[in-house]
Design a protein around this motif. Structure first.
Motif, PDB file in Angstrom:
ATOM      1  N   ARG A   1      15.020  14.662  -5.540  1.00 51.03           N
ATOM      2  CA  ARG A   1      15.266  16.109  -5.549  1.00 51.03           C
ATOM      3  C   ARG A   1      15.857  16.599  -6.867  1.00 51.03           C
ATOM      4  NH1 ARG A   1      19.217  17.420  -1.052  1.00 51.03           N
ATOM      5  NH2 ARG A   1      18.936  19.552  -1.826  1.00 51.03           N
ATOM      6  N   PHE A   2      16.755  15.804  -7.443  1.00 46.63           N
ATOM      7  CA  PHE A   2      17.496  16.279  -8.609  1.00 46.63           C
ATOM      8  C   PHE A   2      17.161  15.515  -9.885  1.00 46.63           C
ATOM      9  CE2 PHE A   2      20.100  17.249  -4.848  1.00 46.63           C
ATOM     10  CZ  PHE A   2      20.221  18.626  -4.996  1.00 46.63           C
ATOM     11  N   ASN A   3      16.134  14.671  -9.835  1.00 45.22           N
ATOM     12  CA  ASN A   3      15.691  13.947 -11.029  1.00 45.22           C
ATOM     13  C   ASN A   3      16.832  13.134 -11.636  1.00 45.22           C
ATOM     14  OD1 ASN A   3      14.020  13.094 -13.135  1.00 45.22           O
ATOM     15  ND2 ASN A   3      14.334  14.956 -14.340  1.00 45.22           N
TER      16      ASN A   3
ATOM     17  N   ARG B   1      20.768   8.336  -1.521  1.00 47.77           N
ATOM     18  CA  ARG B   1      20.585   8.500  -2.964  1.00 47.77           C
ATOM     19  C   ARG B   1      19.112   8.507  -3.341  1.00 47.77           C
ATOM     20  NH1 ARG B   1      20.095   3.699  -6.651  1.00 47.77           N
ATOM     21  NH2 ARG B   1      19.979   1.836  -5.357  1.00 47.77           N
ATOM     22  N   HIS B   2      18.269   7.808  -2.587  1.00 49.04           N
ATOM     23  CA  HIS B   2      16.824   7.861  -2.855  1.00 49.04           C
ATOM     24  C   HIS B   2      16.343   9.302  -2.794  1.00 49.04           C
ATOM     25  CE1 HIS B   2      16.499   3.514  -1.111  1.00 49.04           C
ATOM     26  NE2 HIS B   2      16.980   3.522  -2.333  1.00 49.04           N
ATOM     27  N   ASN B   3      16.761   9.997  -1.748  1.00 41.74           N
ATOM     28  CA  ASN B   3      16.370  11.392  -1.585  1.00 41.74           C
ATOM     29  C   ASN B   3      16.944  12.257  -2.708  1.00 41.74           C
ATOM     30  OD1 ASN B   3      17.316  14.214  -0.130  1.00 41.74           O
ATOM     31  ND2 ASN B   3      15.266  13.568   0.485  1.00 41.74           N
TER      32      ASN B   3
ATOM     33  N   TYR C   1      24.294  18.285  -2.180  1.00 42.00           N
ATOM     34  CA  TYR C   1      23.425  17.330  -2.869  1.00 42.00           C
ATOM     35  C   TYR C   1      22.707  16.355  -1.930  1.00 42.00           C
ATOM     36  CZ  TYR C   1      25.119  19.044  -7.314  1.00 42.00           C
ATOM     37  OH  TYR C   1      25.393  19.852  -8.393  1.00 42.00           O
ATOM     38  N   VAL C   2      23.291  16.056  -0.797  1.00 35.53           N
ATOM     39  CA  VAL C   2      22.577  15.239   0.204  1.00 35.53           C
ATOM     40  C   VAL C   2      21.907  16.171   1.205  1.00 35.53           C
ATOM     41  CG1 VAL C   2      22.746  13.414   1.940  1.00 35.53           C
ATOM     42  CG2 VAL C   2      24.170  13.313  -0.114  1.00 35.53           C
TER      43      VAL C   2
ATOM     44  N   SER D   1       0.821  -1.212   0.000  1.00 33.01           N
ATOM     45  CA  SER D   1       0.000   0.000   0.000  1.00 33.01           C
ATOM     46  C   SER D   1       0.854   1.261   0.000  1.00 33.01           C
ATOM     47  CB  SER D   1      -0.956   0.002   1.208  1.00 33.01           C
ATOM     48  OG  SER D   1      -0.232  -0.090   2.429  1.00 33.01           O
ATOM     49  N   ILE D   2       2.058   1.180   0.562  1.00 33.15           N
ATOM     50  CA  ILE D   2       3.046   2.262   0.478  1.00 33.15           C
ATOM     51  C   ILE D   2       4.273   1.683  -0.205  1.00 33.15           C
ATOM     52  CG2 ILE D   2       4.540   3.837   1.768  1.00 33.15           C
ATOM     53  CD1 ILE D   2       2.448   3.817   4.001  1.00 33.15           C
ATOM     54  N   ASP D   3       4.640   2.245  -1.355  1.00 36.57           N
ATOM     55  CA  ASP D   3       5.715   1.681  -2.164  1.00 36.57           C
ATOM     56  C   ASP D   3       6.510   2.832  -2.772  1.00 36.57           C
ATOM     57  OD1 ASP D   3       7.365   0.179  -3.740  1.00 36.57           O
ATOM     58  OD2 ASP D   3       5.778  -0.964  -4.730  1.00 36.57           O
ATOM     59  N   LEU D   4       7.689   3.097  -2.217  1.00 35.08           N
ATOM     60  CA  LEU D   4       8.501   4.220  -2.683  1.00 35.08           C
ATOM     61  C   LEU D   4       9.246   3.852  -3.964  1.00 35.08           C
ATOM     62  CD1 LEU D   4      10.120   5.432   0.677  1.00 35.08           C
ATOM     63  CD2 LEU D   4       7.844   5.923  -0.240  1.00 35.08           C
ATOM     64  N   ALA D   5       9.368   4.817  -4.856  1.00 33.75           N
ATOM     65  CA  ALA D   5      10.164   4.630  -6.067  1.00 33.75           C
ATOM     66  C   ALA D   5      11.628   4.884  -5.716  1.00 33.75           C
ATOM     67  CB  ALA D   5       9.697   5.592  -7.154  1.00 33.75           C
ATOM     68  N   THR D   6      12.465   3.864  -5.887  1.00 35.28           N
ATOM     69  CA  THR D   6      13.852   3.981  -5.412  1.00 35.28           C
ATOM     70  C   THR D   6      14.901   3.608  -6.443  1.00 35.28           C
ATOM     71  OG1 THR D   6      13.540   1.782  -4.409  1.00 35.28           O
ATOM     72  CG2 THR D   6      13.303   3.691  -2.968  1.00 35.28           C
ATOM     73  N   GLY D   7      14.528   3.336  -7.666  1.00 39.21           N
ATOM     74  CA  GLY D   7      15.530   3.086  -8.698  1.00 39.21           C
ATOM     75  C   GLY D   7      16.117   1.690  -8.666  1.00 39.21           C
ATOM     76  N   ASP D   8      17.248   1.538  -9.336  1.00 40.52           N
ATOM     77  CA  ASP D   8      17.895   0.231  -9.475  1.00 40.52           C
ATOM     78  C   ASP D   8      18.554  -0.203  -8.164  1.00 40.52           C
ATOM     79  OD1 ASP D   8      17.155   0.410 -12.106  1.00 40.52           O
ATOM     80  OD2 ASP D   8      19.147   0.956 -12.838  1.00 40.52           O
TER      81      ASP D   8
END
Length: 445
Positions: A86-88, A80-82, A254-255, A53-60
């Motif tokens: 933030r920076f696409n 890096r998720h954050n 960046y972080v 029900s909660i599923d964050l998009a986090t990449g590879d």
């Protein structure tokens, strides 16, 4: 009082084995296929599907390969998720685990020297000295140890400090480095016994660290001091270049996290650790003069509530667990019903979480990241886990953890203090109780 196995007892054991109806079938099955395959319960697959029900998009998913850097991977992944949001940034963006690995091993060498000198008046077979010499340094660590590194050395993107053979396969450099540190321990202890001056000991120690730096630079490459950060955005494919950055400046820009706001919550229900108290572990750390390892012990209900709050706010959660227990790596399942060991062997294996810790049956050995949770009527049923074992396990590297498995085998999470109540913030601010070096809450993920 001794109990000696005799011929009559063996006869009874053999008779009991022969009398069991299932003996021959199970002997053939287990002997041919192994304990895990013979006891695997396929219902675990259906019970632990990849829907949340909660599923964050986090990449590879990243891959630590043949190294014990899970704690670094998991912590840098939360950052890096954050950054990706933030920076696409593209899905395959990573922060350099090798850069942090170099500085961790370098600082751990100095930490080892510090503790060897502090314990030099103890006998060589004293338990503390033996504990130090058993593993002068290793790949593992804890959240606060990464914070100590970042506060001193910053972070860099993986493009600025890529992987080397030794960062991905650390056993060779670990063997040589631990040989070096034990060799140096002989000299440092002898200097203390000879009542050498502090300046003489420090001069010797500096030369030792110079050697360690050279060894690590050969293995991992010398750490980058300035670099250009270049990337193309994920959505609109716009190119960006930020030149002449230092690792500390890169982290700040960046972080941008205030690491003092992120705190460790543990779940240790043993009699020696009261809830709502803080704990640290003697001689555990990596950076001399750096951040102290500190844990706030809470109930599992409180721990889960904090993890859910952070996930609901779109932030992933670093956590530590005993990953080898009842886990199916290829399918990416962490569930108590994955293997029916008790049914297979007609025995009882279940222990309380406290007993598993006290009797060395379980301890934290691996760090991963919570990136989702499935809430049913407001209660967690299962959790989505980002591992660091590459995309060929689980669902492209993501695992499913049942809530019952979490109860038994999760021992630590890291959350922002803003999710703590005022009462918990006051609890976390307490001076920590010092635990012994070999306490299970001091194990390294």
């Amino acid at each position: 009082m001794s109990f000696v196995i005799n011929a009559d007892q063996l006869k009874d054991f053999k008779q009991d084995y022969a009398n069991r109806q299932e003996t021959q079938i199970l002997e053939r099955t287990v002997a041919k296929n192994g304990v895990k395959a013979a006891s695997f319960d396929w219902h675990a697959i259906a019970d632990n599907d990849q829907h949340f029900s909660i599923d964050l998009a986090t990449g590879d998913v990243a891959d630590q390969k043949q190294s014990g850097r899970c704690w670094l991977f998991a912590a840098l992944n939360t950052m890096r998720h954050n950054m990706q949001n933030r920076f696409n940034l593209p899905d395959d963006f990573e922060l350099s685990q090798s850069y942090a690995f170099f500085w961790d091993k370098f600082e751990k060498a100095n930490w080892f020297y510090e503790n060897i000198i502090q314990t030099a008046d103890l006998d060589i077979d004293d338990r503390k000295v033996a504990w130090l010499l058993d593993a002068p340094q290793s790949d593992g660590g804890q959240w606060d140890m990464l914070c100590a590194l970042i506060e001193k050395y910053g972070v860099v993107p993986k493009s600025a400090q890529p992987e080397t053979y030794n960062s991905s396969r650390s056993n060779e450099i670990n063997a040589v480095l631990n040989n070096q540190l034990r060799h140096d321990a002989v000299i440092l202890r002898q200097l203390v016994h000879e009542q050498a001056s502090e300046s003489q000991i420090n001069a010797t120690r500096k030369e030792m660290l110079n050697t360690v730096y050279r060894m690590l630079a050969y293995a991992f490459g010398e750490p980058v001091q300035t670099f250009d950060f270049e990337y193309r955005t994920k959505k609109d494919k716009q190119f960006h270049r930020d030149s002449n950055l230092t690792p500390v400046a890169f982290f700040d820009k960046y972080v941008g996290w205030d690491l003092s706001e992120y705190v460790s919550i543990i779940q240790a229900p043993t009699k020696d650790k009261a809830y709502h108290k803080t704990y640290t572990i003697e001689m555990l750390g990596n950076v001399v003069g750096g951040r102290q390892v500190k844990h706030l012990n809470l109930s599992m209900t409180e721990l889960k509530e904090l993890a859910i709050k952070q996930l609901q706010n779109g932030e992933s959660v670093w956590f530590g667990s005993d990953v080898v227990k009842y886990s199916e790596t290829k399918l990416g399942i962490l569930a108590l019903n994955t293997y029916g060991y008790e049914d297979l062997f007609d025995t009882k294996l279940t222990m309380s979480k406290a007993d598993m810790l006290d009797y060395h049956q379980s301890m934290m050995d691996h760090a991963m990241v919570l990136t989702g949770v499935d809430l049913v009527d407001g209660k967690p049923a299962k959790w989505k886990v980002e591992n660091s074992w590459g995309p060929k396990v689980g669902e492209k590297g993501y695992f499913v953890m049942s809530d019952e498995w979490m109860d038994q085998y999760v021992y630590q999470i890291v959350v922002n203090k803003k999710y703590l109540s005022d009462e918990l913030k006051a609890d976390q601010a307490q001076e920590p109780i010092v635990l012994k070096p070999w306490d299970p809450m001091g194990t390294l993920a």
